[in-house]
Design a protein around this motif. Structure first.
Motif, PDB file in Angstrom:
ATOM      1  N   GLY A  53       0.833  -1.190   0.000  1.00  0.00           N
ATOM      2  CA  GLY A  53       0.000   0.000   0.000  1.00  0.00           C
ATOM      3  C   GLY A  53       0.869   1.242   0.000  1.00  0.00           C
ATOM      4  N   CYS A  54       1.904   1.228  -0.846  1.00  0.00           N
ATOM      5  CA  CYS A  54       2.940   2.273  -0.802  1.00  0.00           C
ATOM      6  C   CYS A  54       2.424   3.625  -1.268  1.00  0.00           C
ATOM      7  CB  CYS A  54       4.150   1.858  -1.638  1.00  0.00           C
ATOM      8  SG  CYS A  54       3.802   1.662  -3.403  1.00  0.00           S
ATOM      9  N   GLY A  55       1.315   3.650  -2.027  1.00  0.00           N
ATOM     10  CA  GLY A  55       0.749   4.912  -2.480  1.00  0.00           C
ATOM     11  C   GLY A  55       1.718   5.729  -3.294  1.00  0.00           C
ATOM     12  N   THR A  56       1.878   6.990  -2.917  1.00  0.00           N
ATOM     13  CA  THR A  56       2.748   7.901  -3.655  1.00  0.00           C
ATOM     14  C   THR A  56       4.197   7.836  -3.174  1.00  0.00           C
ATOM     15  OG1 THR A  56       2.289   9.726  -2.135  1.00  0.00           O
ATOM     16  CG2 THR A  56       0.809   9.478  -4.031  1.00  0.00           C
ATOM     17  N   GLY A  57       4.478   6.925  -2.250  1.00  0.00           N
ATOM     18  CA  GLY A  57       5.857   6.744  -1.802  1.00  0.00           C
ATOM     19  C   GLY A  57       6.259   7.585  -0.613  1.00  0.00           C
ATOM     20  N   ARG A  58       5.288   8.080   0.152  1.00  0.00           N
ATOM     21  CA  ARG A  58       5.650   8.951   1.279  1.00  0.00           C
ATOM     22  C   ARG A  58       6.567   8.232   2.273  1.00  0.00           C
ATOM     23  NH1 ARG A  58       1.150  11.869   4.264  1.00  0.00           N
ATOM     24  NH2 ARG A  58       2.801  13.394   4.635  1.00  0.00           N
ATOM     25  N   LEU A  59       6.236   6.992   2.614  1.00  0.00           N
ATOM     26  CA  LEU A  59       7.110   6.224   3.510  1.00  0.00           C
ATOM     27  C   LEU A  59       8.331   5.703   2.764  1.00  0.00           C
ATOM     28  CD1 LEU A  59       7.819   4.814   6.145  1.00  0.00           C
ATOM     29  CD2 LEU A  59       6.254   2.966   5.508  1.00  0.00           C
ATOM     30  N   ALA A  60       8.136   5.226   1.538  1.00  0.00           N
ATOM     31  CA  ALA A  60       9.249   4.649   0.780  1.00  0.00           C
ATOM     32  C   ALA A  60      10.396   5.639   0.622  1.00  0.00           C
ATOM     33  CB  ALA A  60       8.758   4.191  -0.593  1.00  0.00           C
ATOM     34  N   PHE A  61      10.081   6.895   0.318  1.00  0.00           N
ATOM     35  CA  PHE A  61      11.147   7.888   0.118  1.00  0.00           C
ATOM     36  C   PHE A  61      11.870   8.192   1.422  1.00  0.00           C
ATOM     37  CE2 PHE A  61       8.907   8.270  -3.789  1.00  0.00           C
ATOM     38  CZ  PHE A  61       9.813   8.755  -4.718  1.00  0.00           C
ATOM     39  N   ALA A  62      11.156   8.190   2.530  1.00  0.00           N
ATOM     40  CA  ALA A  62      11.813   8.389   3.827  1.00  0.00           C
ATOM     41  C   ALA A  62      12.757   7.229   4.134  1.00  0.00           C
ATOM     42  CB  ALA A  62      10.760   8.536   4.921  1.00  0.00           C
ATOM     43  N   LEU A  63      12.345   6.005   3.804  1.00  0.00           N
ATOM     44  CA  LEU A  63      13.198   4.843   4.042  1.00  0.00           C
ATOM     45  C   LEU A  63      14.413   4.839   3.121  1.00  0.00           C
ATOM     46  CD1 LEU A  63      10.471   2.088   4.574  1.00  0.00           C
ATOM     47  CD2 LEU A  63      11.815   3.295   6.319  1.00  0.00           C
ATOM     48  N   ARG A  69      16.634  -0.462   0.979  1.00  0.00           N
ATOM     49  CA  ARG A  69      16.127  -0.814  -0.355  1.00  0.00           C
ATOM     50  C   ARG A  69      14.647  -1.107  -0.220  1.00  0.00           C
ATOM     51  NH1 ARG A  69      15.490  -5.612  -3.159  1.00  0.00           N
ATOM     52  NH2 ARG A  69      16.536  -6.807  -1.510  1.00  0.00           N
ATOM     53  N   VAL A  70      13.830  -0.517  -1.094  1.00  0.00           N
ATOM     54  CA  VAL A  70      12.377  -0.577  -0.942  1.00  0.00           C
ATOM     55  C   VAL A  70      11.720  -1.043  -2.243  1.00  0.00           C
ATOM     56  CG1 VAL A  70      10.282   0.703  -0.346  1.00  0.00           C
ATOM     57  CG2 VAL A  70      12.476   1.346   0.696  1.00  0.00           C
ATOM     58  N   HIS A  71      10.821  -2.030  -2.084  1.00  0.00           N
ATOM     59  CA  HIS A  71       9.938  -2.410  -3.191  1.00  0.00           C
ATOM     60  C   HIS A  71       8.509  -2.107  -2.743  1.00  0.00           C
ATOM     61  CE1 HIS A  71       8.541  -4.420  -6.799  1.00  0.00           C
ATOM     62  NE2 HIS A  71       7.628  -5.035  -6.061  1.00  0.00           N
ATOM     63  N   GLY A  72       7.816  -1.257  -3.493  1.00  0.00           N
ATOM     64  CA  GLY A  72       6.463  -0.868  -3.150  1.00  0.00           C
ATOM     65  C   GLY A  72       5.432  -1.631  -3.959  1.00  0.00           C
ATOM     66  N   VAL A  73       4.277  -1.859  -3.357  1.00  0.00           N
ATOM     67  CA  VAL A  73       3.141  -2.485  -4.042  1.00  0.00           C
ATOM     68  C   VAL A  73       1.899  -1.650  -3.747  1.00  0.00           C
ATOM     69  CG1 VAL A  73       1.695  -4.545  -4.262  1.00  0.00           C
ATOM     70  CG2 VAL A  73       4.152  -4.789  -3.811  1.00  0.00           C
ATOM     71  N   ASP A  74       1.141  -1.347  -4.786  1.00  0.00           N
ATOM     72  CA  ASP A  74      -0.119  -0.629  -4.603  1.00  0.00           C
ATOM     73  C   ASP A  74      -1.078  -1.036  -5.718  1.00  0.00           C
ATOM     74  OD1 ASP A  74      -0.791   2.035  -2.735  1.00  0.00           O
ATOM     75  OD2 ASP A  74      -2.111   1.765  -4.456  1.00  0.00           O
ATOM     76  N   ILE A  75      -2.369  -1.052  -5.379  1.00  0.00           N
ATOM     77  CA  ILE A  75      -3.381  -1.448  -6.359  1.00  0.00           C
ATOM     78  C   ILE A  75      -3.767  -0.302  -7.275  1.00  0.00           C
ATOM     79  CG2 ILE A  75      -5.444  -0.874  -4.983  1.00  0.00           C
ATOM     80  CD1 ILE A  75      -6.550  -3.649  -5.846  1.00  0.00           C
ATOM     81  N   SER A  76      -3.373   0.930  -6.916  1.00  0.00           N
ATOM     82  CA  SER A  76      -3.789   2.118  -7.649  1.00  0.00           C
ATOM     83  C   SER A  76      -2.713   2.570  -8.631  1.00  0.00           C
ATOM     84  CB  SER A  76      -4.109   3.255  -6.671  1.00  0.00           C
ATOM     85  OG  SER A  76      -4.278   4.475  -7.360  1.00  0.00           O
ATOM     86  N   TRP A 100       8.795  -0.906  -7.814  1.00  0.00           N
ATOM     87  CA  TRP A 100       7.386  -1.004  -7.434  1.00  0.00           C
ATOM     88  C   TRP A 100       6.614  -1.887  -8.401  1.00  0.00           C
ATOM     89  CZ3 TRP A 100       9.685   3.632  -8.951  1.00  0.00           C
ATOM     90  CH2 TRP A 100       9.311   4.130 -10.198  1.00  0.00           C
ATOM     91  N   THR A 101       5.467  -2.364  -7.923  1.00  0.00           N
ATOM     92  CA  THR A 101       4.570  -3.230  -8.686  1.00  0.00           C
ATOM     93  C   THR A 101       3.145  -2.753  -8.462  1.00  0.00           C
ATOM     94  OG1 THR A 101       6.017  -5.151  -8.384  1.00  0.00           O
ATOM     95  CG2 THR A 101       3.724  -5.598  -8.977  1.00  0.00           C
ATOM     96  N   CYS A 102       2.333  -2.784  -9.521  1.00  0.00           N
ATOM     97  CA  CYS A 102       0.919  -2.442  -9.412  1.00  0.00           C
ATOM     98  C   CYS A 102       0.116  -3.733  -9.308  1.00  0.00           C
ATOM     99  CB  CYS A 102       0.458  -1.632 -10.624  1.00  0.00           C
ATOM    100  SG  CYS A 102      -1.255  -1.044 -10.492  1.00  0.00           S
ATOM    101  N   GLY A 103      -0.679  -3.863  -8.245  1.00  0.00           N
ATOM    102  CA  GLY A 103      -1.510  -5.047  -8.083  1.00  0.00           C
ATOM    103  C   GLY A 103      -2.016  -5.183  -6.665  1.00  0.00           C
ATOM    104  N   SER A 104      -2.896  -6.154  -6.459  1.00  0.00           N
ATOM    105  CA  SER A 104      -3.434  -6.420  -5.136  1.00  0.00           C
ATOM    106  C   SER A 104      -2.434  -7.232  -4.323  1.00  0.00           C
ATOM    107  CB  SER A 104      -4.748  -7.195  -5.240  1.00  0.00           C
ATOM    108  OG  SER A 104      -5.141  -7.704  -3.989  1.00  0.00           O
TER     109      SER A 104
END
Length: 273
Positions: A53-63, A69-76, A100-104
């Protein structure tokens, strides 16, 4: 109010997540303190993080700023499009540590395993109890042995839930202006009002939110209705589901200053056995 009387499936439900509103922290989310909490938990050696549920990356960019190293997943797809635009400005080293990956997340194919899985900002309340169990099993599969699952649920006051469960007319919540909302015609402010429906038996909570977009001259430019449906899991339900999925509870603390865990809501650090 019971679930048969509630607006569980409004036609605009799928349009809840507006990237610009989300990125600016508009509304009632305390995302800044939530992000700060996760960054504190992950201070130390760099690790691999799966941000669900990484969304726009608010947490990912802080990390990323902390060397992870961050891999984000979001359905949107729109949310990830916003993330991708922001990623263009990253330095080469940080950009190479972000994917990042788009999906549930419930259909996420598990390949690589991670040191840490983060599901932040009330993410698990989007699941019913069966889906919560599936999510926790998937989380265990995505973590190395001894890896952490970090997640949180907002604390909702009994008074507020009682009002949401009552008959109409209901009290409206209102929140002040948030700046820096990007639109096609330039930056805007946004203010939110909202009302809620709640069934204490099924624990389904439906929040109806009205966002007003305000231009630089203080004029209302447009209004957007947004609705989100969440299950208000009790802490006992969540912890039992985690234990059933093969986790141990390493830490569970309330979101208030005293850190006391109540009936519902808090920060949870789970370890994969």
């Amino acid at each position: 109010m019971n679930s048969h009387e509630m607006t569980l499936n409004p036609p605009w439900l799928a349009n809840f997540y507006d990237p610009a509103l989300f990125d600016a922290g508009a509304g009632d989310a305390d995302s800044a303190s939530t992000i700060a909490y996760y960054c504190r938990q992950l201070k130390g050696p760099a690790c691999s993080v799966l941000d669900l549920g990484c969304g726009t990356g608010r947490l990912a960019f802080a990390l990323l700023d902390d060397g992870h190293r961050v891999h984000g997943v979001d359905i949107s797809a729109p949310m990830l499009g916003y993330l991708a635009t922001k990623a263009e400005a990253l330095k080469v080293d940080a950009r190479e540590r972000l994917s990042w990956t788009c999906g549930s997340v419930l259909d996420l194919p598990v390949g690589e395993t991670f040191d840490v899985l983060v599901a932040a900002d009330d993410f698990v309340t989007h699941f019913d109890l069966d889906e919560l169990g599936r999510f926790l099993v998937m989380a265990g599969d995505a973590l190395r042995p001894g890896g952490w699952l970090l997640t949180d649920m907002r604390e909702r006051s009994p008074v507020r839930l009682a009002a949401a469960a009552g008959a109409l007319p209901k009290p409206m919540q209102s929140y002040g202006l948030t700046g820096g909302i990007l639109t096609a015609t330039g930056p805007r402010y946004a203010a939110m009002m909202g009302w809620e429906e709640y069934d204490p038996h099924s624990r389904w909570l439906v929040s109806h939110q009205l966002y007003s977009f305000i231009d630089a001259q203080g004029r209302e430019e447009r209004r957007d209705w947004k609705t989100i449906r969440q299950r208000n899991h009790s802490n006992a339900e969540f912890i039992e589901a985690a234990l059933q999925a093969g986790f141990a509870v390493e830490q569970a603390v309330g979101r208030g200053g005293d850190g006391q865990l109540g009936e519902q809501g808090g920060f949870f650090q789970l370890v994969r056995l």
